[in-house]
Design a protein around this motif. Structure first.
Motif, short mmCIF file in Angstrom:
data_model
loop_
_atom_site.label_atom_id
_atom_site.label_comp_id
_atom_site.label_asym_id
_atom_site.label_seq_id
_atom_site.Cartn_x
_atom_site.Cartn_y
_atom_site.Cartn_z
N TYR A 175 -25.33 -25.54 -30.31
CA TYR A 175 -24.71 -24.89 -29.16
C TYR A 175 -23.20 -24.88 -29.36
O TYR A 175 -22.56 -25.94 -29.36
N GLY A 176 -22.64 -23.68 -29.54
CA GLY A 176 -21.21 -23.57 -29.81
C GLY A 176 -20.37 -23.73 -28.57
O GLY A 176 -20.68 -23.17 -27.51
N LEU A 177 -19.29 -24.49 -28.69
CA LEU A 177 -18.37 -24.74 -27.57
C LEU A 177 -16.99 -24.17 -27.81
O LEU A 177 -16.10 -24.35 -26.98
N GLY A 178 -16.79 -23.48 -28.93
CA GLY A 178 -15.48 -22.87 -29.20
C GLY A 178 -14.44 -23.89 -29.61
O GLY A 178 -14.75 -24.95 -30.16
N HIS B 113 -28.01 -22.03 -36.68
CA HIS B 113 -27.77 -23.13 -37.61
C HIS B 113 -28.31 -22.76 -38.98
O HIS B 113 -29.45 -22.29 -39.10
N PRO B 114 -27.53 -22.96 -40.05
CA PRO B 114 -27.98 -22.54 -41.39
C PRO B 114 -29.26 -23.22 -41.85
O PRO B 114 -30.02 -22.65 -42.62
N GLN B 115 -29.53 -24.45 -41.39
CA GLN B 115 -30.72 -25.14 -41.84
C GLN B 115 -31.96 -24.75 -41.04
O GLN B 115 -33.09 -25.09 -41.41
N ARG B 116 -31.76 -24.06 -39.91
CA ARG B 116 -32.85 -23.58 -39.06
C ARG B 116 -33.77 -24.71 -38.61
O ARG B 116 -34.97 -24.52 -38.43
N ASP C 127 -34.24 -20.25 -28.82
CA ASP C 127 -34.38 -19.74 -30.18
C ASP C 127 -33.06 -19.24 -30.75
O ASP C 127 -32.82 -19.35 -31.96
N ALA C 128 -32.21 -18.68 -29.92
CA ALA C 128 -30.92 -18.19 -30.43
C ALA C 128 -30.07 -19.33 -30.98
O ALA C 128 -29.31 -19.15 -31.93
N LEU C 129 -30.19 -20.52 -30.41
CA LEU C 129 -29.44 -21.66 -30.90
C LEU C 129 -30.01 -22.14 -32.23
O LEU C 129 -29.27 -22.61 -33.10
#
Length: 204
Positions: free
Chosen positions: A167-170, A159-162, A153-155
């Protein structure tokens, strides 16, 4: 007549998330801490020439950078814990024993994309350096995906579109070819390319 052999087996593509984080924190923390110590050291030896305003500004800058360095030191163990992102015959899996692990089967996905943002970082020398923020975006194939994967759920919220799991990789532009290979060698029909999302400006 030639008898077809068994399907080709590709080795999993493994991204070492913990190792990448360790390198970034080590460089960033050492740089920030060094700047903070040099600034405060300069003030102690009369670097402002007795100017009160310069003393206040210099002290603030010094303590801010020194604080960033200390935060990197305090968060070192958690940020650099062993964790990996794997592209396997069954699907995509995040192995994070010290955090949140998850696994998604290829059949659960409608598409896989990579989103990237060009970050223009303003350095203290007043010139711009460009870095690329990379995210892996997973597009669910059915509405029940969220019920099956509450751990993700955190991922979804990131995202703005939900409606896409991000998943952020930096700063990992060099990982884009590896991600592409990981998806294409198992489910090429799912991969829909890299999507540019503009740029941001930050302090480096």
């Amino acid at each position: 007549m030639t008898t077809p052999g068994p399907p080709q087996q590709y080795p999993p593509v493994v991204l070492d998330l913990g190792g990448r984080a360790a390198a970034q924190i080590l460089v960033g923390g050492a740089l920030a801490g060094g700047i903070g110590l040099l600034t405060l050291g300069s003030l102690m030896f009369g670097g402002t020439g007795g100017d009160t305003t310069g003393l206040v500004i210099g002290s603030t800058i010094g303590f801010v950078f020194l604080g960033i360095g200390l935060l990197c030191l305090l968060g070192w163990r958690r940020a650099t814990r062993p964790r990996h992102l794997l592209f396997e015959p069954e699907g995509i899996r995040c192995s994070d024993p010290g955090g949140t692990s998850w696994a998604v089967h290829w059949e659960e996905l409608a598409a896989v994309t990579i989103s990237r943002t060009q970050e223009r970082a303003v350095q203290l020398s007043d010139h711009l350096t460009r870095r690329t923020l990379v995210r892996l975006d997973l597009h669910p194939a059915d509405p029940a995906f969220r019920q099956r994967h509450p751990e993700m759920d955190a991922l979804l919220a990131a995202h703005p579109q939900r409606q896409v799991y991000r998943y952020g990789l930096g700063h990992a532009a060099d990982w884009i070819p590896h991600i592409e290979r990981g998806v294409r060698q198992y489910r090429p029909q799912l991969y829909q390319g890299v999507r540019d999302e503009g740029f941001t400006v930050g302090l480096s």
